[in-house]
Design a protein around this motif. Sequence first.
Motif, PDB file in Angstrom:
ATOM      1  N   UNK A 407     -11.222 -20.471 -42.405  1.00  0.00           N
ATOM      2  CA  UNK A 407      -9.790 -20.268 -42.168  1.00  0.00           C
ATOM      3  C   UNK A 407      -9.319 -18.996 -42.868  1.00  0.00           C
ATOM      4  N   UNK A 408      -9.216 -17.907 -42.112  1.00  0.00           N
ATOM      5  CA  UNK A 408      -8.645 -16.656 -42.637  1.00  0.00           C
ATOM      6  C   UNK A 408      -7.809 -16.014 -41.535  1.00  0.00           C
ATOM      7  N   UNK A 409      -6.988 -15.013 -41.928  1.00  0.00           N
ATOM      8  CA  UNK A 409      -6.070 -14.397 -40.966  1.00  0.00           C
ATOM      9  C   UNK A 409      -6.757 -13.441 -40.003  1.00  0.00           C
ATOM     10  N   UNK A 410      -7.761 -12.725 -40.490  1.00  0.00           N
ATOM     11  CA  UNK A 410      -8.470 -11.788 -39.616  1.00  0.00           C
ATOM     12  C   UNK A 410      -9.906 -11.664 -40.100  1.00  0.00           C
ATOM     13  N   UNK A 411     -10.674 -10.847 -39.412  1.00  0.00           N
ATOM     14  CA  UNK A 411     -12.107 -10.759 -39.720  1.00  0.00           C
ATOM     15  C   UNK A 411     -12.358 -10.081 -41.069  1.00  0.00           C
ATOM     16  N   UNK A 438     -10.413 -15.061 -34.070  1.00  0.00           N
ATOM     17  CA  UNK A 438     -10.037 -15.547 -32.741  1.00  0.00           C
ATOM     18  C   UNK A 438      -8.663 -16.206 -32.768  1.00  0.00           C
ATOM     19  N   UNK A 439      -7.894 -16.005 -31.707  1.00  0.00           N
ATOM     20  CA  UNK A 439      -6.617 -16.690 -31.497  1.00  0.00           C
ATOM     21  C   UNK A 439      -6.535 -17.096 -30.030  1.00  0.00           C
ATOM     22  N   UNK A 440      -5.683 -18.078 -29.746  1.00  0.00           N
ATOM     23  CA  UNK A 440      -5.421 -18.465 -28.367  1.00  0.00           C
ATOM     24  C   UNK A 440      -4.006 -18.050 -27.982  1.00  0.00           C
ATOM     25  N   UNK A 441      -3.874 -17.483 -26.806  1.00  0.00           N
ATOM     26  CA  UNK A 441      -2.555 -17.140 -26.262  1.00  0.00           C
ATOM     27  C   UNK A 441      -2.413 -17.791 -24.898  1.00  0.00           C
ATOM     28  N   UNK A 442      -1.174 -18.095 -24.528  1.00  0.00           N
ATOM     29  CA  UNK A 442      -0.945 -18.726 -23.226  1.00  0.00           C
ATOM     30  C   UNK A 442      -1.211 -17.741 -22.092  1.00  0.00           C
ATOM     31  N   UNK A 537      -4.197  -6.306 -18.260  1.00  0.00           N
ATOM     32  CA  UNK A 537      -4.948  -6.908 -17.145  1.00  0.00           C
ATOM     33  C   UNK A 537      -4.145  -7.969 -16.408  1.00  0.00           C
ATOM     34  N   UNK A 538      -2.939  -8.269 -16.894  1.00  0.00           N
ATOM     35  CA  UNK A 538      -2.103  -9.267 -16.239  1.00  0.00           C
ATOM     36  C   UNK A 538      -2.451 -10.697 -16.593  1.00  0.00           C
ATOM     37  N   UNK A 539      -3.145 -10.891 -17.736  1.00  0.00           N
ATOM     38  CA  UNK A 539      -3.579 -12.231 -18.117  1.00  0.00           C
ATOM     39  C   UNK A 539      -2.582 -12.943 -19.018  1.00  0.00           C
ATOM     40  N   UNK A 540      -1.851 -12.196 -19.851  1.00  0.00           N
ATOM     41  CA  UNK A 540      -0.890 -12.809 -20.767  1.00  0.00           C
ATOM     42  C   UNK A 540       0.275 -11.852 -20.962  1.00  0.00           C
ATOM     43  N   UNK A 541       1.181 -12.195 -21.873  1.00  0.00           N
ATOM     44  CA  UNK A 541       2.371 -11.362 -22.085  1.00  0.00           C
ATOM     45  C   UNK A 541       2.358 -10.764 -23.494  1.00  0.00           C
ATOM     46  N   UNK A 542       3.125  -9.707 -23.662  1.00  0.00           N
ATOM     47  CA  UNK A 542       3.225  -9.051 -24.965  1.00  0.00           C
ATOM     48  C   UNK A 542       3.765 -10.012 -26.013  1.00  0.00           C
ATOM     49  N   UNK A 543       4.740 -10.851 -25.629  1.00  0.00           N
ATOM     50  CA  UNK A 543       5.334 -11.800 -26.569  1.00  0.00           C
ATOM     51  C   UNK A 543       4.285 -12.747 -27.150  1.00  0.00           C
ATOM     52  N   UNK A 544       3.393 -13.216 -26.296  1.00  0.00           N
ATOM     53  CA  UNK A 544       2.345 -14.126 -26.754  1.00  0.00           C
ATOM     54  C   UNK A 544       1.426 -13.448 -27.761  1.00  0.00           C
ATOM     55  N   UNK A 545       1.061 -12.208 -27.489  1.00  0.00           N
ATOM     56  CA  UNK A 545       0.139 -11.486 -28.376  1.00  0.00           C
ATOM     57  C   UNK A 545       0.801 -11.222 -29.725  1.00  0.00           C
ATOM     58  N   UNK A 546       2.073 -10.820 -29.710  1.00  0.00           N
ATOM     59  CA  UNK A 546       2.766 -10.506 -30.957  1.00  0.00           C
ATOM     60  C   UNK A 546       2.954 -11.734 -31.838  1.00  0.00           C
ATOM     61  N   UNK A 547       2.947 -12.926 -31.240  1.00  0.00           N
ATOM     62  CA  UNK A 547       3.091 -14.153 -32.022  1.00  0.00           C
ATOM     63  C   UNK A 547       1.858 -14.463 -32.864  1.00  0.00           C
ATOM     64  N   UNK A 548       0.692 -14.003 -32.414  1.00  0.00           N
ATOM     65  CA  UNK A 548      -0.545 -14.397 -33.105  1.00  0.00           C
ATOM     66  C   UNK A 548      -1.289 -13.237 -33.744  1.00  0.00           C
TER      67      UNK A 548
END
Length: 552
Positions: A407-411, A438-442, A537-548
């Motif tokens: 459990x850490x914030x980044x690599x 790794x993170x998961x985004x919608x 690539x149209x897979x997710x949104x900027x808002x989702x990425x900025x959250x994680x």
Amino acid sequence: MKQQGRRLGELLIEAGLVTNEQVQYALKLKKGNQKLGELLIQEGIVTERQIMKALESQLSIPFVGLYQYVIDKKIVNLVPKQLAERYMTIPLKIENDRLHVAMADPLDFIAIEDLQMATGFKIERVIATREDVNRAINRYYGIDDSMEMLIEEQQVQDTREDSFLEDDSPVVKLVNQILQSAAANKASDIHFDPHDSKLVIRYRVDGVLLTDRVLPKQMQNMLIARIKIMSNLNITEHRVPQDGRIKLHVDRYQIDIRVSTLPTVYGEKIVMRILDSTNTFKELDRMGFHPDNYERFTRMIERPTGIVLISGPTGSGKTSTLYAALNRLNTDKVNIISVEDPVEYQLEGVNQIQVNANVGLTFATGLRAILRQDPNIIMVGEVRDTETAEIAMRAALTGHLVLSTIHTNDSISTITRLVDMGIEPFLVAASLAGIVAQRLVRRICRDCGQPHSPTVRESEIFRSRGIHVERIHRGKGCSNCSMTGYKGRIAIHEMLVINDEIRKLIMDNSPLGTIRDYAKNSGMTFLMDDGLMKVAQGLTTTEEVLQVAIGE
């Protein structure tokens, strides 16, 4: 759909939804009576809604989305629940002496005949997705009756254990409906939250908690007792946390449920983690890796020795990535042993150990025992303490490949975490092969995603990371995604490959900024970069990425 695979395949090719190669690939995977449509959906080539819309044009049967579709309870009662579940159908309305029904398979003529005999009406068909129909069945059948009967049971103080075991008892029906509804909504967790005057049931769908229903406070004890019996827990113990497990079939699939109870001031809170065995093992090339990261990760796990760590918070998909890696490495030529808490999925060909602190079987003791079993590859569920970390790293130095999570914030901050745990820098440097954050985004719903121009702020963010983008996508909201614009989740990654220069920096106790600058200059893709590339690539949104993702 009861159509010849060739006809459906040709239809989807004509609609531009699939290629001939994709249809041939799916046909090769076909087993027994499995339908081509189901395989194409399972492989992520098309969505069920896309198939339905294509069938709508061919069959001239209207397609309907059932989200927020209000159905009269009297109409629902015309079709018995068993019939609705068997044929995946739900009655909608009566018009001109005809009963309009939504069907997942509008070409099931046996179902149509049975519905006509059961209701006495001529049947008018519309098409709906299986998921929509399943949700509607769970929403409309029996919940009110079960609640009323439960309240009556509580009023007469019928709290005998037998009442929690009988299949036709209201409490059993209500718990089954909650589980079926969670499975229909593709929930990963079910929360039973006790409040002062009510019990709130919430589902976690695509990482977001949504309230499903609010029940009267007097139902709380009966529901909790029923769940404890299903989980083989002590129903008389309310003062300490308990953990259990349930195995059951829901909608033709077997699911495992991990149950955790926690005493609170308003009663016991229960969280049920749903482990869907149909989604257990994804191929590594379908885990959402960027091609460069995929190549780096496969090189890491195909090394004969070293430790590979996957970092991230709870619920970030670390275990899924570990299992995908083990699945790739799992051959008759290697001895793979894992020590986990808990063993979430059972892997054929892998010797899996369940941690049991009550008898002294911890990660550290399990790991020591594993080293005497001639392993090639060791998987440790989590590096939680200094002892486990040190044994894992010494195992990596003595001819073993070790996979684990932390459990850490980044690599890069994982290096500091290991040193702070008391591991000598030279041991960290010598044993580490690589770290994956790794993170998961919608994921944007594939049925309602639409292209948009990026906002000024978004353009600035992309420009600052050196990424050019002209169009991004957002989900408009549809019945398939419950009007959220998102359906499912994808992973974003950053990968730190430990080379000789980084080993030298670690042994010199260099600050994280120095290691980060070196990694950046060496072409490392950070979480933010990988996320923004998936936005492009149209897979997710900027808002989702900025959250994680934390900006570097």
